[in-house]
Design a protein around this motif. Structure first.
Motif, PDB file in Angstrom:
ATOM      1  N   ASN A  31      -1.045  -2.811   8.225  1.00  0.00           N
ATOM      2  CA  ASN A  31      -1.231  -2.962   6.775  1.00  0.00           C
ATOM      3  C   ASN A  31      -0.247  -2.157   5.887  1.00  0.00           C
ATOM      4  O   ASN A  31      -0.305  -2.302   4.669  1.00  0.00           O
ATOM      5  CB  ASN A  31      -2.654  -2.549   6.409  1.00  0.00           C
ATOM      6  N   PHE A  32       0.597  -1.371   6.463  1.00  0.00           N
ATOM      7  CA  PHE A  32       1.462  -0.505   5.659  1.00  0.00           C
ATOM      8  C   PHE A  32       2.942  -0.750   5.971  1.00  0.00           C
ATOM      9  O   PHE A  32       3.292  -1.358   6.999  1.00  0.00           O
ATOM     10  CB  PHE A  32       1.098   0.956   5.922  1.00  0.00           C
ATOM     11  N   ASN A  43       3.338  -6.150   4.406  1.00  0.00           N
ATOM     12  CA  ASN A  43       2.841  -5.208   5.414  1.00  0.00           C
ATOM     13  C   ASN A  43       3.425  -5.585   6.773  1.00  0.00           C
ATOM     14  O   ASN A  43       4.146  -6.579   6.922  1.00  0.00           O
ATOM     15  CB  ASN A  43       1.312  -5.186   5.452  1.00  0.00           C
ATOM     16  N   HIS A  65       0.864  -1.173   0.000  1.00  0.00           N
ATOM     17  CA  HIS A  65       0.000   0.000   0.000  1.00  0.00           C
ATOM     18  C   HIS A  65       0.906   1.230   0.000  1.00  0.00           C
ATOM     19  O   HIS A  65       2.125   1.119  -0.159  1.00  0.00           O
ATOM     20  CB  HIS A  65      -0.896   0.000   1.251  1.00  0.00           C
TER      21      HIS A  65
END
Length: 696
Positions: A389-390, A664, A367
């Motif tokens: 998530n990053f 991630n 992402h």
């Protein structure tokens, strides 16, 4: 003037009643005693009637029947110029004038040189009376108004005298005009009744010459003019000449000489100028040729260096065929270095091996990158999600370094998929080999959510990035140098531009390691459409927003088009991440069609079409024969990428499917084995993460 023309206007028959010609042709005894005529005292008192018996003419002239004639006094007779038939004025003509213009006398031993001697005058032979014009009959006094020249000859008529006659001393055209003649010449009815004119003689206008030309002509051309005219300079000065003759004799020769000098000088100057001009032209030609030769040498040198660099880049990207092609395109004489390089590239091409199993090509998916983890990981609302998530920009840089160290080479779909189109426009897909050195391995990179959601960058929710954002970049842009950079608002509220996201970091890495990119491959960038693309809000609903409006929309569209063109020029693949970040695994075909219609209306006009779909929210449509697949296929999508924990790629005749590995915090912390052989997760992870939440 002929010497016998002095009595041209005396009519003997009319004035004296006899015909001289008849008298001369008769058998009359005795001759006219001129000696007696010479002894006549013209000053003595005379009777009213002239006694002609003393001349022996009584009988011949008819005696008493002879008409009376008024005899002028002696003074009047002597002042009358018999040669010119105009009243003589002392000083008006010199003796030389008469001699030069018209000889008065025949060569006679009795001529004593006195032009006014009566005896000599009477000694002149008489002209035939038939030659004398009758003025009473031909030109009555009242009608006589045509000019006559001073010598008693008929008026000059154009064409009467030719140039030869003029050169021999004849009448000069223009010497006398009608007014001059009427002033100088008295009107006469006969020889004995003629009266002396009381009108003063008008002086002839003498042409003037500029002082400079007077001196010039006198000094250089005086003798020549005198010789041409047959007169001495003294006599020439006294002679009365016409304006035309003066111009021909005085002005014309120096004028001709001057013109000749000018022409000669012009010819000399022209010749010199031509020579100088020719020399200058030759010099300029030589200079231009030298410049062209130098420019050509510089061009060839620049071309040589550019081709060497281009060939090197192709070679570093393992495209040795194009490297050799570039060297062969050199227009100059190939150097030994170039020949050596071609041989080396040909040898390296032979060392490449084909990647047999394309199904195992990993696609590492990220992402947006966290530019400032000190803000992202402590965000009250989404801090945990960002950690889970990053990936941070420093982690991504470490991953790139590790991939390069482990001999991974970046590839894209064009690196191993070949597309052909039949006559009906139908596409078909085939595998094409990836040729790499034996130790090298292919890898793909994908970044999603490259639209920069407002919740990540706008803390006060006014649609403007600020310091309250979570520390992400707000958009991609092209800087003044033409490089792709990311813009963000730092924690101090300052807008800064730099390497704050995946694209500028990857560009810098490839620049430093060109052999990391296989034949110019770049990453795939996937965007949603509901909040624009690459940080630009190009959705038409912003036009109705009172705080933004049409001008804002137009500015956003222009910025988006600029970055799209720059990304495509670099080789990035642009993909859809659905229009509204939807899970197509849960949606039916109609919902998918509805979402993609919005994509077509809002995104395609700015970004252009794409045939790559990156499924959002880890979804997949499952069946690639059903209505969902058909809905996607009808919208032009041919590449479908979903999430998995293992690499997978399938190239069919109709489409290409692939599985991506999500990189991630959660996977690096809880499933590091997914990236074994590519990078070591513990050594990559940022220390600010702390305890990373596990993905469910």
């Amino acid at each position: 003037m002929d010497k016998n023309d002095f009595d041209i206007d005396f009519d003997f028959e009319k004035e004296l009643g006899f015909d001289p010609k008849e008298f001369l042709d008769s058998d009359q005894d005795g001759d006219l005693d001129l000696d007696e005529l010479q002894n006549i005292d013209l000053d003595a008192p005379q009777d009213d009637d002239l006694d002609l018996s003393q001349f022996g003419l009584d009988d011949e002239l008819g005696g008493d029947d002879m008409p009376d004639a008024d005899i002028p006094s002696g003074d009047e007779f002597m002042d009358y110029d018999m040669d010119t038939e105009t009243p003589y004025e002392p000083g008006s003509h010199s003796e030389d004038d008469y001699r030069e213009e018209e000889p008065l006398y025949d060569e006679d031993p009795g001529y004593d040189g006195d032009p006014y001697d009566d005896a000599d005058i009477l000694r002149r032979p008489r002209r035939d009376a038939e030659e004398q014009p009758d003025y009473e009959e031909q030109a009555p006094e009242d009608d006589y108004d045509e000019p006559r020249n001073p010598y008693g000859e008929p008026p000059y008529e154009e064409g009467q005298y030719d140039e030869a006659a003029y050169d021999q001393g004849g009448y000069d055209q223009g010497a006398y005009d009608q007014e001059d003649y009427e002033e100088e010449q008295p009107k006469k009815k006969g020889f004995l009744k003629g009266k002396k004119s009381e009108k003063p003689k008008r002086e002839a206008k003498k042409p003037t010459m500029p002082p400079f030309f007077q001196k010039f002509v006198s000094l250089y051309f005086g003798p020549m003019i005198a010789e041409m005219s047959g007169m001495t300079p003294e006599a020439e000065g006294k002679r009365r000449r016409s304006k035309q003759r003066i111009f021909k004799e005085v002005y014309l020769p120096p004028l001709i000489l001057f013109v000749a000098c000018v022409l000669v000088l012009s010819a000399i100057v022209g010749s010199i100028s031509t020579a100088i001009r020719g020399k200058l032209v030759n010099n300029e030609k030589d200079r231009q040729e030298s410049i062209q030769a130098s420019e050509e040498a510089d061009r060839q040198q620049a071309e040589y260096q550019n081709l060497l660099a281009e060939a090197e880049n192709y070679a570093k990207g393992y495209d040795y065929d194009k490297a050799i092609e570039a060297l062969d395109s050199y227009t100059g004489e190939p150097s030994q270095d170039m020949v050596t390089l071609k041989g080396a590239y040909a040898q390296a091409q032979k060392q490449l091996v084909e990647v047999k199993d394309i199904t195992g090509i990993p696609n590492l998916s990220f992402h947006l990158l966290i530019a400032d983890p000190s803000r992202a990981f402590v965000d009250k609302e989404y801090g945990g999600k960002y950690n889970q998530n990053f990936v941070t920009i420093d982690e991504f840089q470490k991953i790139l370094d590790s991939l390069y160290s482990n001999n991974y080479v970046l590839v894209d779909f064009d690196s191993f998929v070949e597309v052909s189109v039949d006559l009906s426009g139908n596409e078909s897909f085939q595998i094409k080999p990836i040729l790499l050195p034996p130790e090298k391995k292919p890898v793909m990179i994908t970044e999603t959510l490259v639209n920069y959601f407002n919740y990540m960058i706008d803390g006060d929710k006014d649609n403007i990035p600020d310091a309250k954002g979570a520390g992400f970049a707000s958009r991609l842009l092209v800087d003044a140098a033409g490089d792709i950079k990311a813009e963000m608002v730092d924690k101090d509220g300052q807008t800064v531009v730099g390497d704050y996201d995946l694209v500028p970091i990857l560009e810098n890495f490839i620049k430093a390691h060109p052999d990391f990119s296989y034949r110019g491959a770049r990453a795939t960038l996937a965007v949603t459409g509901s909040e624009g693309i690459f940080g630009y809000r190009i959705n038409t609903e912003v036009i109705s927003d009172p705080k933004r409006g049409q001008a804002y929309y137009d500015d956003q569209v222009a910025g988006a088009k600029e970055i799209v063109a720059a990304l495509q020029a670099k080789g990035y693949t642009l993909a859809s991440f659905t229009y509204a970040n939807r899970s197509y695994g849960k949606d039916n075909a109609n919902q998918i069609t509805e979402d993609l219609t919005k994509w077509d209306n809002q995104i395609v006009p700015v970004m252009g079409g794409t045939n790559v779909m990156i499924f959002a929210q880890e979804a997949d449509i499952g069946d690639y024969t059903g209505t969902k697949y058909k809905a996607l296929y009808d919208k032009g999508f041919r590449y479908f990428v979903s999430k998995s924990d293992k690499p997978y790629t399938d190239v069919t005749n109709s489409y290409v499917r692939q599985k991506r590995l999500m990189v991630n915090g959660s996977n690096m912390a809880w499933y590091p084995g997914m990236f074994t052989g590519m990078f070591d997760c513990p050594s990559v992870m940022n220390s600010l993460r702390g305890n990373v939440p596990k993905a469910k």
